[in-house]
Design a protein around this motif. Structure first.
Motif, PDB file in Angstrom:
ATOM      1  N   GLU A  68      29.070   6.167 -27.160  1.00 57.31           N
ATOM      2  CA  GLU A  68      29.864   5.231 -26.193  1.00 57.31           C
ATOM      3  C   GLU A  68      31.320   5.502 -26.601  1.00 57.31           C
ATOM      4  O   GLU A  68      32.367   5.318 -25.649  1.00 57.31           O
ATOM      5  CB  GLU A  68      29.258   4.192 -26.179  1.00 57.31           C
ATOM      6  CG  GLU A  68      30.118   3.051 -25.031  1.00 57.31           C
ATOM      7  CD  GLU A  68      29.119   1.695 -24.915  1.00 57.31           C
ATOM      8  OE1 GLU A  68      29.642   0.805 -24.405  1.00 57.31           O
ATOM      9  OE2 GLU A  68      27.924   1.822 -25.178  1.00 57.31           O
ATOM     10  N   GLU A  69      31.467   4.996 -28.118  1.00 61.74           N
ATOM     11  CA  GLU A  69      32.866   5.042 -28.507  1.00 61.74           C
ATOM     12  C   GLU A  69      33.689   6.211 -28.450  1.00 61.74           C
ATOM     13  O   GLU A  69      33.261   7.306 -28.216  1.00 61.74           O
ATOM     14  CB  GLU A  69      32.842   4.629 -29.887  1.00 61.74           C
ATOM     15  CG  GLU A  69      32.245   5.672 -30.729  1.00 61.74           C
ATOM     16  CD  GLU A  69      32.309   5.581 -32.297  1.00 61.74           C
ATOM     17  OE1 GLU A  69      32.870   4.609 -32.768  1.00 61.74           O
ATOM     18  OE2 GLU A  69      31.708   6.297 -33.244  1.00 61.74           O
ATOM     19  N   PHE A  70      35.008   6.240 -28.238  1.00 56.21           N
ATOM     20  CA  PHE A  70      35.989   7.332 -28.379  1.00 56.21           C
ATOM     21  C   PHE A  70      36.102   7.602 -29.740  1.00 56.21           C
ATOM     22  O   PHE A  70      36.808   7.062 -30.408  1.00 56.21           O
ATOM     23  CB  PHE A  70      37.292   6.879 -27.534  1.00 56.21           C
ATOM     24  CG  PHE A  70      37.080   6.990 -26.111  1.00 56.21           C
ATOM     25  CD1 PHE A  70      38.142   7.752 -25.330  1.00 56.21           C
ATOM     26  CD2 PHE A  70      36.201   6.373 -25.423  1.00 56.21           C
ATOM     27  CE1 PHE A  70      38.093   7.863 -23.930  1.00 56.21           C
ATOM     28  CE2 PHE A  70      36.132   6.499 -23.897  1.00 56.21           C
ATOM     29  CZ  PHE A  70      36.921   7.135 -23.239  1.00 56.21           C
ATOM     30  N   ILE A  71      35.744   8.754 -30.053  1.00 57.51           N
ATOM     31  CA  ILE A  71      35.545   9.254 -31.523  1.00 57.51           C
ATOM     32  C   ILE A  71      37.175   9.225 -32.047  1.00 57.51           C
ATOM     33  O   ILE A  71      37.289   9.354 -33.319  1.00 57.51           O
ATOM     34  CB  ILE A  71      34.826  10.363 -31.839  1.00 57.51           C
ATOM     35  CG1 ILE A  71      35.412  11.622 -31.251  1.00 57.51           C
ATOM     36  CG2 ILE A  71      33.304   9.962 -31.422  1.00 57.51           C
ATOM     37  CD1 ILE A  71      34.481  12.838 -31.692  1.00 57.51           C
ATOM     38  N   PHE A  72      38.170   9.728 -31.420  1.00 57.91           N
ATOM     39  CA  PHE A  72      39.457   9.737 -31.659  1.00 57.91           C
ATOM     40  C   PHE A  72      40.315   8.617 -31.141  1.00 57.91           C
ATOM     41  O   PHE A  72      41.504   8.615 -31.054  1.00 57.91           O
ATOM     42  CB  PHE A  72      40.138  11.130 -31.373  1.00 57.91           C
ATOM     43  CG  PHE A  72      39.131  12.180 -32.076  1.00 57.91           C
ATOM     44  CD1 PHE A  72      39.278  12.398 -33.528  1.00 57.91           C
ATOM     45  CD2 PHE A  72      38.622  13.228 -31.363  1.00 57.91           C
ATOM     46  CE1 PHE A  72      38.778  13.445 -33.961  1.00 57.91           C
ATOM     47  CE2 PHE A  72      37.914  14.147 -31.912  1.00 57.91           C
ATOM     48  CZ  PHE A  72      38.026  14.402 -33.250  1.00 57.91           C
TER      49      PHE A  72
END
Length: 218
Positions: free
Chosen positions: A30-34
């Motif tokens: 779910e998170e934006f890894i960058f």
């Protein structure tokens, strides 16, 4: 790095399907890894050199943090990535920000580069390419730019292997100024700098980092 096995997979030359599987495994959360904020170097240089209505190509734009920001500045943005999962996140991110970005599911070798098309090509941390592929990317970037168009690039330098705060684990995938000069010999170099700085670009790029920036003109 996630594991020794992933490290090997990440650093060997990958075909399109291999790259898709590798990056999908990374982006499938779910998170934006960058992170959702654009790359700082890109913001600085785009604000200095680019203008609204410019047509811009974002190489391997991932979850869309850079392409969406450029579109929010009024630019016509085209992007591609080898991860369909990342692109689904990028398309939703563009929608959430009420902008349009023309995204394609592609890697650098299968992308249909068009000659003399873009005012700028953006290449932010696109370092997972072997030597031959890297040369092709730079050649295609030159080809697809309009005369006078700009190539804006940021990547890690070999000192990044000491910091281990993101990027490839093989030194041959990292940038030196001499390497970049050899790859951009057909360009006019406007800026080529190496420096160290704290990055905070999502969980994958956080901490002191050794980085290089390039602005070059066709």
């Amino acid at each position: 790095m996630d594991s020794k096995n992933n490290q090997v997979h990440q650093d060997r030359p990958m075909g399109f399907s291999d790259a898709t599987q590798f990056w999908n495994e990374r982006f499938d959360k779910e998170e934006f890894i960058f992170g959702k904020e654009p790359n700082e170097y890109l913001v600085e240089k785009a604000s200095q050199y680019l203008k609204p209505q410019d047509k811009v190509l974002c190489i391997a734009d991932g979850e869309g943090r850079n392409g969406v920001w450029l579109a929010k500045q009024g630019m016509q943005v085209v992007g591609f990535d080898a991860s369909d999962i990342a692109l689904a996140k990028a398309r939703q991110f563009a929608k959430d920000n009420q902008v349009e970005v023309e995204y394609s599911f592609s890697d650098t070798d299968s992308y249909p580069w068009q000659e003399n098309t873009y005012d700028a090509v953006i290449a932010i941390f696109i370092q997972f390419a072997d030597r031959a592929m890297r040369a092709r990317i730079f050649e295609q970037a030159y080809k697809t730019l309009k005369p006078g168009g700009l190539f804006i690039l940021q990547g890690y330098t070999p000192k990044q292997l000491e910091y281990k705060t993101g990027g490839p684990s093989l030194i041959e995938h990292l940038y030196t100024e001499d390497l970049i000069k050899s790859l951009t010999k057909d360009f006019e170099t406007l800026e080529l700098v190496s420096y160290e700085k704290e990055l905070s670009e999502g969980p994958r790029h956080t901490g002191m980092s050794a980085i290089l920036g390039l602005v070059a003109r066709k």
